[in-house]
Design a protein around this motif. Sequence first.
Motif, PDB file in Angstrom:
ATOM      1  N   ASN A 135       0.846  -1.188   0.000  1.00 34.99           N
ATOM      2  CA  ASN A 135       0.000   0.000   0.000  1.00 34.99           C
ATOM      3  C   ASN A 135       0.887   1.245   0.000  1.00 34.99           C
ATOM      4  OD1 ASN A 135      -1.872   2.005   0.436  1.00 34.99           O
ATOM      5  ND2 ASN A 135      -2.982   0.888   2.011  1.00 34.99           N
ATOM      6  N   PRO A 136       0.728   2.150  -0.986  1.00 39.10           N
ATOM      7  CA  PRO A 136       1.587   3.349  -1.029  1.00 39.10           C
ATOM      8  C   PRO A 136       1.205   4.396   0.014  1.00 39.10           C
ATOM      9  CG  PRO A 136      -0.031   3.424  -2.796  1.00 39.10           C
ATOM     10  CD  PRO A 136      -0.187   2.073  -2.147  1.00 39.10           C
ATOM     11  N   GLU A 137       0.028   4.251   0.663  1.00 36.34           N
ATOM     12  CA  GLU A 137      -0.422   5.231   1.646  1.00 36.34           C
ATOM     13  C   GLU A 137      -0.193   4.696   3.057  1.00 36.34           C
ATOM     14  OE1 GLU A 137      -4.447   7.684   3.014  1.00 36.34           O
ATOM     15  OE2 GLU A 137      -4.489   6.425   1.223  1.00 36.34           O
ATOM     16  N   ILE A 138       0.215   5.572   3.958  1.00 32.29           N
ATOM     17  CA  ILE A 138       0.425   5.213   5.349  1.00 32.29           C
ATOM     18  C   ILE A 138      -0.391   6.166   6.223  1.00 32.29           C
ATOM     19  CG2 ILE A 138       2.481   6.675   5.635  1.00 32.29           C
ATOM     20  CD1 ILE A 138       3.648   4.479   7.438  1.00 32.29           C
ATOM     21  N   SER A 139      -0.972   5.666   7.286  1.00 28.91           N
ATOM     22  CA  SER A 139      -1.764   6.508   8.184  1.00 28.91           C
ATOM     23  C   SER A 139      -0.840   7.246   9.152  1.00 28.91           C
ATOM     24  CB  SER A 139      -2.750   5.655   8.974  1.00 28.91           C
ATOM     25  OG  SER A 139      -2.060   4.829   9.903  1.00 28.91           O
ATOM     26  N   LEU A 140      -1.342   8.330   9.737  1.00 30.05           N
ATOM     27  CA  LEU A 140      -0.563   9.030  10.754  1.00 30.05           C
ATOM     28  C   LEU A 140      -0.377   8.162  11.993  1.00 30.05           C
ATOM     29  CD1 LEU A 140      -1.890  12.703  10.520  1.00 30.05           C
ATOM     30  CD2 LEU A 140       0.361  11.835   9.887  1.00 30.05           C
ATOM     31  N   GLY A 175       7.651   0.498   2.007  1.00 26.41           N
ATOM     32  CA  GLY A 175       7.023   0.636   0.695  1.00 26.41           C
ATOM     33  C   GLY A 175       6.025   1.768   0.572  1.00 26.41           C
ATOM     34  N   ALA A 176       5.621   2.371   1.698  1.00 21.44           N
ATOM     35  CA  ALA A 176       4.667   3.490   1.629  1.00 21.44           C
ATOM     36  C   ALA A 176       5.357   4.731   1.058  1.00 21.44           C
ATOM     37  CB  ALA A 176       4.108   3.790   3.008  1.00 21.44           C
ATOM     38  N   GLN A 177       4.550   5.625   0.473  1.00 20.05           N
ATOM     39  CA  GLN A 177       5.101   6.811  -0.179  1.00 20.05           C
ATOM     40  C   GLN A 177       4.477   8.115   0.303  1.00 20.05           C
ATOM     41  OE1 GLN A 177       4.442   6.130  -4.345  1.00 20.05           O
ATOM     42  NE2 GLN A 177       5.414   4.108  -4.301  1.00 20.05           N
ATOM     43  N   PHE A 233      -6.856  26.110   6.564  1.00 18.15           N
ATOM     44  CA  PHE A 233      -7.681  25.232   7.394  1.00 18.15           C
ATOM     45  C   PHE A 233      -8.734  24.547   6.524  1.00 18.15           C
ATOM     46  CE2 PHE A 233     -11.282  24.226  10.066  1.00 18.15           C
ATOM     47  CZ  PHE A 233     -10.720  23.777  11.253  1.00 18.15           C
ATOM     48  N   GLY A 234      -8.854  23.226   6.641  1.00 12.92           N
ATOM     49  CA  GLY A 234      -9.836  22.481   5.868  1.00 12.92           C
ATOM     50  C   GLY A 234      -9.331  21.954   4.552  1.00 12.92           C
ATOM     51  N   ASP A 235      -8.065  22.236   4.201  1.00 12.81           N
ATOM     52  CA  ASP A 235      -7.480  21.658   2.987  1.00 12.81           C
ATOM     53  C   ASP A 235      -7.177  20.183   3.206  1.00 12.81           C
ATOM     54  OD1 ASP A 235      -7.504  24.029   1.590  1.00 12.81           O
ATOM     55  OD2 ASP A 235      -5.347  24.418   1.771  1.00 12.81           O
ATOM     56  N   SER A 236      -7.604  19.329   2.295  1.00 14.64           N
ATOM     57  CA  SER A 236      -7.176  17.937   2.290  1.00 14.64           C
ATOM     58  C   SER A 236      -5.918  17.845   1.438  1.00 14.64           C
ATOM     59  CB  SER A 236      -8.266  17.026   1.727  1.00 14.64           C
ATOM     60  OG  SER A 236      -9.358  16.953   2.616  1.00 14.64           O
ATOM     61  N   VAL A 237      -4.863  17.288   2.011  1.00 16.73           N
ATOM     62  CA  VAL A 237      -3.579  17.283   1.320  1.00 16.73           C
ATOM     63  C   VAL A 237      -3.021  15.868   1.234  1.00 16.73           C
ATOM     64  CG1 VAL A 237      -2.966  19.643   1.936  1.00 16.73           C
ATOM     65  CG2 VAL A 237      -2.351  17.789   3.488  1.00 16.73           C
ATOM     66  N   GLN A 238      -2.307  15.621   0.149  1.00 17.81           N
ATOM     67  CA  GLN A 238      -1.505  14.408   0.023  1.00 17.81           C
ATOM     68  C   GLN A 238      -0.050  14.836   0.140  1.00 17.81           C
ATOM     69  OE1 GLN A 238      -2.424  11.341  -2.953  1.00 17.81           O
ATOM     70  NE2 GLN A 238      -0.268  11.386  -3.575  1.00 17.81           N
ATOM     71  N   ILE A 239       0.673  14.225   1.076  1.00 13.73           N
ATOM     72  CA  ILE A 239       2.049  14.610   1.351  1.00 13.73           C
ATOM     73  C   ILE A 239       2.968  13.455   0.984  1.00 13.73           C
ATOM     74  CG2 ILE A 239       3.675  15.493   3.054  1.00 13.73           C
ATOM     75  CD1 ILE A 239       1.292  16.346   4.770  1.00 13.73           C
ATOM     76  N   ASN A 240       3.835  13.694   0.002  1.00 11.24           N
ATOM     77  CA  ASN A 240       4.843  12.697  -0.369  1.00 11.24           C
ATOM     78  C   ASN A 240       5.941  12.748   0.687  1.00 11.24           C
ATOM     79  OD1 ASN A 240       6.861  11.139  -1.479  1.00 11.24           O
ATOM     80  ND2 ASN A 240       6.489  11.835  -3.571  1.00 11.24           N
ATOM     81  N   ILE A 241       6.048  11.720   1.495  1.00  6.84           N
ATOM     82  CA  ILE A 241       6.920  11.778   2.673  1.00  6.84           C
ATOM     83  C   ILE A 241       8.260  11.062   2.475  1.00  6.84           C
ATOM     84  CG2 ILE A 241       5.043  12.074   4.300  1.00  6.84           C
ATOM     85  CD1 ILE A 241       5.159   9.108   4.895  1.00  6.84           C
ATOM     86  N   SER A 242       8.436  10.350   1.371  1.00 10.79           N
ATOM     87  CA  SER A 242       9.719   9.705   1.133  1.00 10.79           C
ATOM     88  C   SER A 242      10.789  10.782   0.945  1.00 10.79           C
ATOM     89  CB  SER A 242       9.642   8.808  -0.099  1.00 10.79           C
ATOM     90  OG  SER A 242      10.860   8.116  -0.286  1.00 10.79           O
ATOM     91  N   GLY A 243      11.845  10.728   1.714  1.00 12.06           N
ATOM     92  CA  GLY A 243      12.884  11.751   1.688  1.00 12.06           C
ATOM     93  C   GLY A 243      12.742  12.773   2.800  1.00 12.06           C
ATOM     94  N   SER A 244      11.616  12.754   3.514  1.00 11.06           N
ATOM     95  CA  SER A 244      11.407  13.666   4.632  1.00 11.06           C
ATOM     96  C   SER A 244      11.952  13.042   5.917  1.00 11.06           C
ATOM     97  CB  SER A 244       9.922  13.984   4.778  1.00 11.06           C
ATOM     98  OG  SER A 244       9.425  14.580   3.596  1.00 11.06           O
ATOM     99  N   LYS A 245      11.839  13.788   7.032  1.00  4.07           N
ATOM    100  CA  LYS A 245      12.340  13.300   8.301  1.00  4.07           C
ATOM    101  C   LYS A 245      11.280  13.393   9.386  1.00  4.07           C
ATOM    102  CE  LYS A 245      17.307  14.312   7.955  1.00  4.07           C
ATOM    103  NZ  LYS A 245      18.421  15.095   8.562  1.00  4.07           N
TER     104      LYS A 245
END
Length: 420
Positions: A34-39, A60-62, A107-119
């Motif tokens: 699954n490319p999506e990971i939950s908080l 494998g999540a992105q 406030f209220g924006d739904s966002v997709q955050i590409n987290i590979s490479g982040s910390k």
Amino acid sequence: MKKLKSILSSMLAMSVLLSGCIKDNVNESIGTLNPEISLYTLRSLYKNADLQLNESSLQGAQYIKAVVVSRVENKNLPENTLAVQNIWRNQRRGILVEVPNASEFKFGDSVQINISGSKLIKKDGLLVLSVDNNQLLKVYSSGNNIAPLPVAVSSLKSKFDEFESTYIDITADVEPEPAAGTALKGDKILMDGDKNEITLHTQDNATFAGQSIAPSASFRGIAFKEGEKLQVRMQSYADMAYASGKLYTGWPETFDAVDASVKGSYDMKDKNVVSFPTGQWYLYQAILGNTAGRDRIVSGKNAIRMQQNLNVDGYVQMNFDVPNGASKVTIWYGSYWTDRSSTFKLEYSTDNGKTWTQTGESISDAHTTTESMNSKQAVFLMNIQGAVRFRVTKLGLGTSNNVINNGRLGLDDIAIYKSY
């Protein structure tokens, strides 16, 4: 021979059946990750040291999908920091996100955050996702209505990790009581009726820092902390909701001062009146429940449990007055265990209980403990002067069926606030 043919036919049919099953479940065990990971899962990856996020550490999540619950334009979070949250399997979790330019997100924006490479890092005790490029965040919907989650101060303090960086709602008094016109800026102590404290923090440069603070309110904002100091950080002046006078001394009524066995039957005829620290209460079709995981115990050891499927109304009623009017009443509630919802209303009397008048709307959205162990909070606003008493009336709607919901109702921590 016939027997052999029968066996072969059965084996062939089984082979076809199994082939169909395998085809229907392709990639169940060897499919793509699954490319999506939950908080919820992302937060669990942090092990007390900065973590570089990559294909290996993310298994494998992105990316994550979340909703923005902060208002960067009002300047009450660290610069270029967003608060986002999402829900996975009924688990609400949040995180702070550092970006080069937070002003692009509302406030209220739904966002997709590409987290590979982040910390993942810790700052002043808070978990932070550090993203070095705004282009890694994509807004895919805007203007979503996000309601804060009501949380008792005691729950916030005991389970802060569950609420960290999420949008919450704390009902509390300001201590000491502020003089009229006192500004929000700086640190203010919020205290509930059990003397649990948390800090309301407003940065000096926040756009609403000069606005006045009420003696009591539902303070909405981001669950935050600096070191070991737990905070709520409002995101706008409107986040100070349901402003009122202070909580009466000795409230809320928690129904804990007597053993549950004192009121162990729903209707005890001439023994339905029970004495608590606030006064005498009439508990009709109501008991003191203390079953963990089933009764709606917000604090202490007991909660009220009201009977189901009745054709008559049930009451949790004050047989005494509070002297200085009322500006607000709050009640924590939910269904008992897995019961259906029910309907209840709040009524008041200013003539020693001779007549009763409903205030606010009836409530019919009690939820099961399997949906959430966190009770909901009902808030009723009013402007009543002079002596007044209240009661919760559970409507006798009859036996539950396809159109009627009349399960057992759980109540706890009823609070009354002076006129304001």
